[in-house]
Write a protein that holds these residues in place. Structure first.
Motif, PDB file in Angstrom:
ATOM      1  N   SER A   1       0.843  -1.064   0.119  1.00 53.10           N
ATOM      2  CA  SER A   1       0.040  -0.106  -0.157  1.00 53.10           C
ATOM      3  C   SER A   1       0.915   1.364   0.035  1.00 53.10           C
ATOM      4  N   ASP A   2       0.236   2.397  -0.474  1.00 50.31           N
ATOM      5  CA  ASP A   2       0.662   3.604  -0.353  1.00 50.31           C
ATOM      6  C   ASP A   2      -0.074   4.544   0.059  1.00 50.31           C
ATOM      7  N   ASN A   3       0.073   5.851   0.473  1.00 48.78           N
ATOM      8  CA  ASN A   3      -0.847   6.886   0.962  1.00 48.78           C
ATOM      9  C   ASN A   3      -0.662   8.055  -0.032  1.00 48.78           C
ATOM     10  N   GLY A   4      -0.459   7.751  -1.232  1.00 42.87           N
ATOM     11  CA  GLY A   4      -0.358   8.649  -2.166  1.00 42.87           C
ATOM     12  C   GLY A   4      -1.836   9.108  -2.918  1.00 42.87           C
ATOM     13  N   ARG A   5      -1.664   9.545  -3.989  1.00 38.92           N
ATOM     14  CA  ARG A   5      -2.761  10.122  -4.743  1.00 38.92           C
ATOM     15  C   ARG A   5      -3.690   9.029  -5.191  1.00 38.92           C
ATOM     16  N   GLY A   6      -3.323   8.033  -5.462  1.00 42.52           N
ATOM     17  CA  GLY A   6      -4.132   6.729  -5.929  1.00 42.52           C
ATOM     18  C   GLY A   6      -3.709   6.784  -7.368  1.00 42.52           C
ATOM     19  N   LEU A   7      -4.447   5.824  -7.908  1.00 47.86           N
ATOM     20  CA  LEU A   7      -4.600   5.335  -9.261  1.00 47.86           C
ATOM     21  C   LEU A   7      -5.422   6.202  -9.997  1.00 47.86           C
TER      22      LEU A   7
ATOM     23  N   GLY B   1      -8.699   8.199  -3.171  1.00 47.92           N
ATOM     24  CA  GLY B   1      -7.862   9.347  -3.049  1.00 47.92           C
ATOM     25  C   GLY B   1      -6.837   9.532  -1.793  1.00 47.92           C
ATOM     26  N   THR B   2      -6.943   8.183  -1.263  1.00 47.16           N
ATOM     27  CA  THR B   2      -5.894   8.134   0.199  1.00 47.16           C
ATOM     28  C   THR B   2      -4.807   7.211  -0.318  1.00 47.16           C
ATOM     29  N   GLY B   3      -4.771   6.668  -1.416  1.00 45.17           N
ATOM     30  CA  GLY B   3      -3.612   5.699  -1.860  1.00 45.17           C
ATOM     31  C   GLY B   3      -4.054   4.534  -2.759  1.00 45.17           C
ATOM     32  N   THR B   4      -2.948   3.843  -2.788  1.00 45.79           N
ATOM     33  CA  THR B   4      -3.532   2.480  -3.680  1.00 45.79           C
ATOM     34  C   THR B   4      -2.789   1.280  -2.857  1.00 45.79           C
ATOM     35  N   ARG B   5      -3.770   0.118  -3.011  1.00 43.57           N
ATOM     36  CA  ARG B   5      -3.486  -0.963  -2.271  1.00 43.57           C
ATOM     37  C   ARG B   5      -3.567  -2.124  -3.223  1.00 43.57           C
ATOM     38  N   LEU B   6      -2.761  -3.162  -2.551  1.00 42.17           N
ATOM     39  CA  LEU B   6      -2.682  -4.369  -3.711  1.00 42.17           C
ATOM     40  C   LEU B   6      -2.600  -5.368  -2.610  1.00 42.17           C
TER      41      LEU B   6
END
Length: 385
Positions: free
Chosen positions: A334-340, A371-376
């Motif tokens: 995961s990251d807490n970035g801008r999302g895909l 908007g709070t990140g991307t998760r896999l």
């Protein structure tokens, strides 16, 4: 000592039962000396003699060594040798026939060894323990009596049955020993190969890093460093295998934790502005064939996050690995970035590679993004599942 009644049906049944029990014992035991010693005990008991022994033919083809025995004085078993040209044992091996002597005092076919005379032996019967797979005979199985003794055909057949079981046990244990030696040699060669592969990959990583620093075009420099990160993931895999001393499994948690920390150090400002949060369970074992695509998938996710998720701002990348039901492990990135971006891009090399690695592992790749990140998430079969 009275002569046994060979024609007694009860005695025959007792011999057959003892032979069957010994056969089971010989199949289960992995210690040849124990098998030989038990055979000596049982044949001496069944044939009513005070002494029995197994004499092994050494590799020189001339020396006979008392390998196991019962009733003999200390120093005979394991310490006494004779020559093939002497004794009933030598005659049996030279002629490939059973040898029976009802009275050693009248024997003219062979010279009686001194240690046999010293024990007061008066009669003997011995049979050859044949070799298997074209090998020379292993030796002989012999019973010795302290008085003249009439060994009959049934006695010799009984001894041959034990000798055949011993020949099978010797062949089985020798074959197992050869297989173990071959497996040990193969494992050693594989470890040496892993060490060489690791060193070669390390050289490749260093060359790629050096070449990327000499390139002026940012796109070319980034592409070359991306290749270097993928090679580094494979180098680290071989490094972990070499250090653990294993050739077919490694701790997935330790590998991914070290890999993810290493990936951040590849980026010039990655460790300064991006925090790595690790929650990995140790002791989850996978094969190298599983670890390689998993490591590359983690590489692609972290690299994509560093390139696209945070811009110039601060960020956080998480990696979680934990045990799951049915001998599986759950991997979350995961990251807490801008999302895909939506719709999700279909041309990204990193995402396509991750999904390809998932198919290779037989695991579905589940993406979520807002908007709070991307998760896999990926579910991985553990070693032995």
């Amino acid at each position: 000592m009275p002569t046994l009644m060979r024609s007694n049906p009860e005695h025959l049944l007792a011999q057959q039962a003892a032979l069957a029990r010994f056969g089971e014992f010989a199949l289960k035991s992995e210690d040849l000396d124990t098998i030989l010693q038990e055979a000596c005990r049982l044949v001496a008991e069944a044939l009513g003699t005070s002494l029995a022994k197994v004499v092994a033919l050494e590799e020189d083809g001339q020396t006979l060594t008392v390998r196991a025995g019962i009733g003999w004085k200390p120093g005979v078993v394991g310490g006494l040798s004779t020559h093939l040209s002497t004794g009933s044992e030598g005659l049996a091996l030279r002629s490939a026939e059973s040898v029976v002597c009802q009275d050693l005092a009248k024997e003219t076919r062979f010279a009686v060894p001194d240690f046999v005379k010293a024990h007061g032996c008066r009669a003997c019967a011995c049979v050859v323990i044949m070799g298997v797979d074209g090998r020379p005979p292993y030796g002989v199985l012999q019973v010795d009596s302290l008085r003249p003794h009439a060994f009959g055909e049934q006695d010799i057949a009984f001894l041959r049955s034990y000798a055949n079981l011993l020949a099978s046990a010797v062949g089985r244990l020798r074959a197992n020993a050869r297989l173990r030696r071959k497996a040990d040699d193969n494992e050693r060669l594989l470890r040496e190969l892993q060490h060489r592969v690791k060193n070669n990959l390390q050289v490749i990583v260093a060359i790629l890093d050096l070449q990327s620093r000499q390139l002026r075009a940012p796109e070319s420099r980034a592409a070359l460093r991306s290749v270097g990160r993928r090679v580094e993931a494979l180098r680290l895999l071989h490094d972990k295998l070499h250090l653990s001393g294993e050739v077919d499994e490694l701790d997935l948690g330790e590998y991914l934790a070290q890999l993810s920390a290493s990936l951040l150090s590849f980026h010039e400002d990655g460790t300064a502005r991006v925090q790595l949060a690790l929650e990995v369970e140790r002791g989850l074992l996978v094969s190298p064939d599983q670890a390689a695509p998993l490591g590359l998938a983690v590489n692609e996710f972290i690299t994509n996050s560093l390139k696209h998720a945070f811009g110039e701002g601060l960020g956080r990348i998480g990696l979680t690995l934990q045990a799951a039901p049915a001998h599986r492990a759950l991997l979350r990135l995961s990251d807490n970035g801008r999302g895909l971006p939506m719709p999700r891009p279909k041309t990204g090399t990193g995402m396509r590679m991750i999904e390809s690695f998932g198919r290779q592992l037989g695991s579905a790749v589940h993406w979520t993004s807002d908007g709070t990140g991307t998760r896999l998430e990926m579910t991985i079969r553990l070693r032995g599942a």
